[in-house]
Design an enzyme around this catalytic site. Structure first.
Site, short mmCIF file in Angstrom:
data_model
loop_
_atom_site.label_atom_id
_atom_site.label_comp_id
_atom_site.label_asym_id
_atom_site.label_seq_id
_atom_site.Cartn_x
_atom_site.Cartn_y
_atom_site.Cartn_z
N ASN A 22 46.09 57.38 41.13
CA ASN A 22 45.25 56.87 40.04
C ASN A 22 44.77 57.99 39.14
O ASN A 22 44.69 57.83 37.92
CB ASN A 22 44.06 56.09 40.61
CG ASN A 22 44.42 54.66 40.94
OD1 ASN A 22 44.66 53.86 40.04
ND2 ASN A 22 44.49 54.34 42.22
N ILE A 58 31.59 56.96 52.04
CA ILE A 58 30.47 56.13 51.63
C ILE A 58 29.44 57.03 50.95
O ILE A 58 29.17 58.15 51.44
CB ILE A 58 29.87 55.41 52.85
CG1 ILE A 58 30.88 54.37 53.37
CG2 ILE A 58 28.53 54.75 52.50
CD1 ILE A 58 30.49 53.73 54.68
N ASN A 100 34.43 52.69 40.23
CA ASN A 100 35.34 52.75 41.38
C ASN A 100 36.47 51.76 41.15
O ASN A 100 36.29 50.74 40.48
CB ASN A 100 34.57 52.38 42.66
CG ASN A 100 35.45 52.45 43.89
OD1 ASN A 100 36.20 53.40 44.08
ND2 ASN A 100 35.36 51.45 44.75
N HIS A 122 39.08 49.38 43.43
CA HIS A 122 39.23 48.86 44.79
C HIS A 122 40.44 47.94 44.83
O HIS A 122 40.61 47.11 43.92
CB HIS A 122 37.96 48.12 45.21
CG HIS A 122 38.02 47.65 46.63
ND1 HIS A 122 37.93 48.51 47.71
CD2 HIS A 122 38.20 46.41 47.16
CE1 HIS A 122 38.03 47.83 48.83
NE2 HIS A 122 38.21 46.55 48.52
N SER A 173 40.38 45.66 41.42
CA SER A 173 39.16 45.52 40.61
C SER A 173 38.61 46.89 40.27
O SER A 173 38.63 47.80 41.10
CB SER A 173 38.07 44.77 41.41
OG SER A 173 38.55 43.55 41.92
N GLU A 218 25.81 48.85 47.42
CA GLU A 218 26.56 48.08 48.41
C GLU A 218 28.01 48.56 48.41
O GLU A 218 28.61 48.76 47.35
CB GLU A 218 26.51 46.60 48.00
CG GLU A 218 27.17 45.67 48.98
CD GLU A 218 27.52 44.32 48.35
OE1 GLU A 218 28.27 43.57 48.97
OE2 GLU A 218 27.06 44.05 47.22
N LEU A 219 28.60 48.76 49.59
CA LEU A 219 29.98 49.24 49.69
C LEU A 219 30.94 48.32 48.92
O LEU A 219 30.95 47.11 49.17
CB LEU A 219 30.41 49.33 51.16
CG LEU A 219 31.86 49.78 51.39
CD1 LEU A 219 32.05 51.24 51.03
CD2 LEU A 219 32.28 49.52 52.84
N ASP A 220 31.71 48.92 48.02
CA ASP A 220 32.65 48.17 47.18
C ASP A 220 31.95 47.03 46.44
O ASP A 220 32.57 46.01 46.12
CB ASP A 220 33.86 47.66 47.99
CG ASP A 220 34.69 48.82 48.54
OD1 ASP A 220 34.84 49.84 47.84
OD2 ASP A 220 35.19 48.71 49.68
C1 GAR Z 1 43.87 53.11 45.78
O1 GAR Z 1 44.61 51.98 46.19
C2 GAR Z 1 42.41 52.73 45.56
O2 GAR Z 1 42.27 51.44 45.03
C3 GAR Z 1 41.88 52.80 46.97
O3 GAR Z 1 42.47 53.96 47.50
C4 GAR Z 1 43.76 54.14 46.91
C5 GAR Z 1 43.86 55.56 46.40
O4 GAR Z 1 45.16 55.82 45.96
N1 GAR Z 1 40.46 52.87 46.98
C6 GAR Z 1 39.70 52.23 47.88
O5 GAR Z 1 40.16 51.57 48.80
C7 GAR Z 1 38.19 52.37 47.67
N2 GAR Z 1 37.49 51.39 48.44
P1 GAR Z 1 45.46 57.12 45.07
O6 GAR Z 1 44.84 58.30 45.81
O7 GAR Z 1 46.96 57.21 45.06
O8 GAR Z 1 44.86 56.90 43.71
#
Ligand code: GAR
Length: 219
Positions: A18, A96, A111, A113, A140, A147-149
Site C-alpha cells: 500500500n 494496537i 487506516n 483495513h 475500507s 476502537e480497534l479497526d
Molecule cells: C493490507 O491488507 C492492510 O489492509 C492490512 O495489512 C495489509 C498490509 O499490506 N491492514 C490491516 O489488517 C490493519 N488492521 P501491505 O504491507 O502490503 O500494504
C-alpha cells in the site's frame, strides 16, 4: 491556514504494497502531497526498502525496546512529529495504538483495513468472510478512533466472493483494490476535501452520511 503541500508520514510493519501504491500515485498525480518519512516497527519490513528506493527516509523503531505501549507510542510521536505531518497513514501497521497516540493525531490519522467494516475487525479477515459465506468482501479506509479497526469509514471498495475463492485468492483480489482506494483517499486529503469534526466526516464541506463506495478496478 492550509499548508501548500500535504506532509504525510506512513507507518508500516510489513511488505508495504500500500505504501508503494501511494508512492507511485503521488509521483504520477499533479497533487501537492509528499511522503516525508516511513516508520516501521519491524526491522525487516520490505516497506523500508521501498522507502529507500523512493528516496524517502525510513525509520525503524523496535517496540521490543520499550517497557510498555505508552512509551513506545510516545517515541513514535516524537519521530513522527519531527516531520510535522498533516496526515499519518497506517499502511499495514500491525500494532494496537494507545488512546494518547490516537487522540494526538485525531482527524489526521487514517487506516486501511481488509474488510467491509464493520464486518471482520481484527485479523484473518479473508478466511472469516469465507467462513461467514459473505458474497461481498472488500477494503475500507477509515479515520482511526480508540476502537480497534473502528472510527468513521471514509470509503470502501468491494469484491465479489466466488465459490472457488480461498483466503489467499481473496486476499489478492482485495489488496489490488486497496491499492486503488488508499491513494484516492489521500488525494482527497491533499485537495482538502476531507475533514473530521466530532467524529463526523465532512466531504466537500457536506456531512458524509455514508462511506463513498468506489468501483473496483477489474482489469
Ligand atoms: C493490507 O491488507 C492492510 O489492509 C492490512 O495489512 C495489509 C498490509 O499490506 N491492514 C490491516 O489488517 C490493519 N488492521 P501491505 O504491507 O502490503 O500494504
Amino acid at each position: 491556514m492550509c499548508k501548500a503541500t500535504l506532509s504525510i508520514v506512513v507507518l508500516i510493519s510489513g511488505s508495504g504494497s500500500n505504501l508503494q501504491a501511494l508512492i507511485d500515485d503521488l509521483s504520477k498525480q499533479p497533487i501537492k502531497a509528499e511522503i516525508k518519512a516511513v516508520i516501521s516497527n519491524k526491522a525487516d519490513a520490505f516497506g523500508l526498502q521501498r522507502a529507500e528506493n523512493a528516496g524517502i527516509p525510513g525509520i525503524f523503531i523496535d517496540h521490543n525496546e520499550f517497557p510498555d505501549r505508552t512509551s513506545f507510542d510516545q517515541a513514535m510521536i516524537s519521530k513522527i512529529d519531527a516531520y510535522n505531518p498533516d496526515l499519518v497513514v497506517l499502511a499495514g501497521f500491525m500494532r494496537i495504538l494507545s488512546n494518547d497516540f490516537v487522540n494526538h493525531y485525531s482527524g489526521r490519522l487514517i487506516n486501511i483495513h481488509p474488510s467491509l467494516l464493520p464486518h471482520f475487525k481484527g485479523l484473518n479477515t479473508h478466511q472469516r468472510a469465507l467462513d461467514a459465506k459473505h458474497k461481498r468482501h472488500g477494503a475500507s479506509v477509515h479515520f482511526v478512533s480508540n476502537e480497534l479497526d473502528g472510527g468513521p469509514v471514509i470509503a470502501q471498495i468491494e469484491v465479489t466472493v466466488k465459490a472457488n475463492d480461498n483466503a489467499e485468492s481473496l486476499r489478492l483480489k482485495v489488496i489490488k483494490q486497496e491499492h486503488i482506494i488508499y491513494p484516492q483517499v489521500v488525494r482527497w486529503f491533499a485537495e482538502h476535501r476531507l475533514s473530521l469534526q466530532d467524529q463526523v466526516i465532512y466531504f466537500d464541506q457536506q456531512l458524509m452520511q455514508q462511506p463513498v463506495v468506489l468501483k473496483p478496478e477489474t482489469a
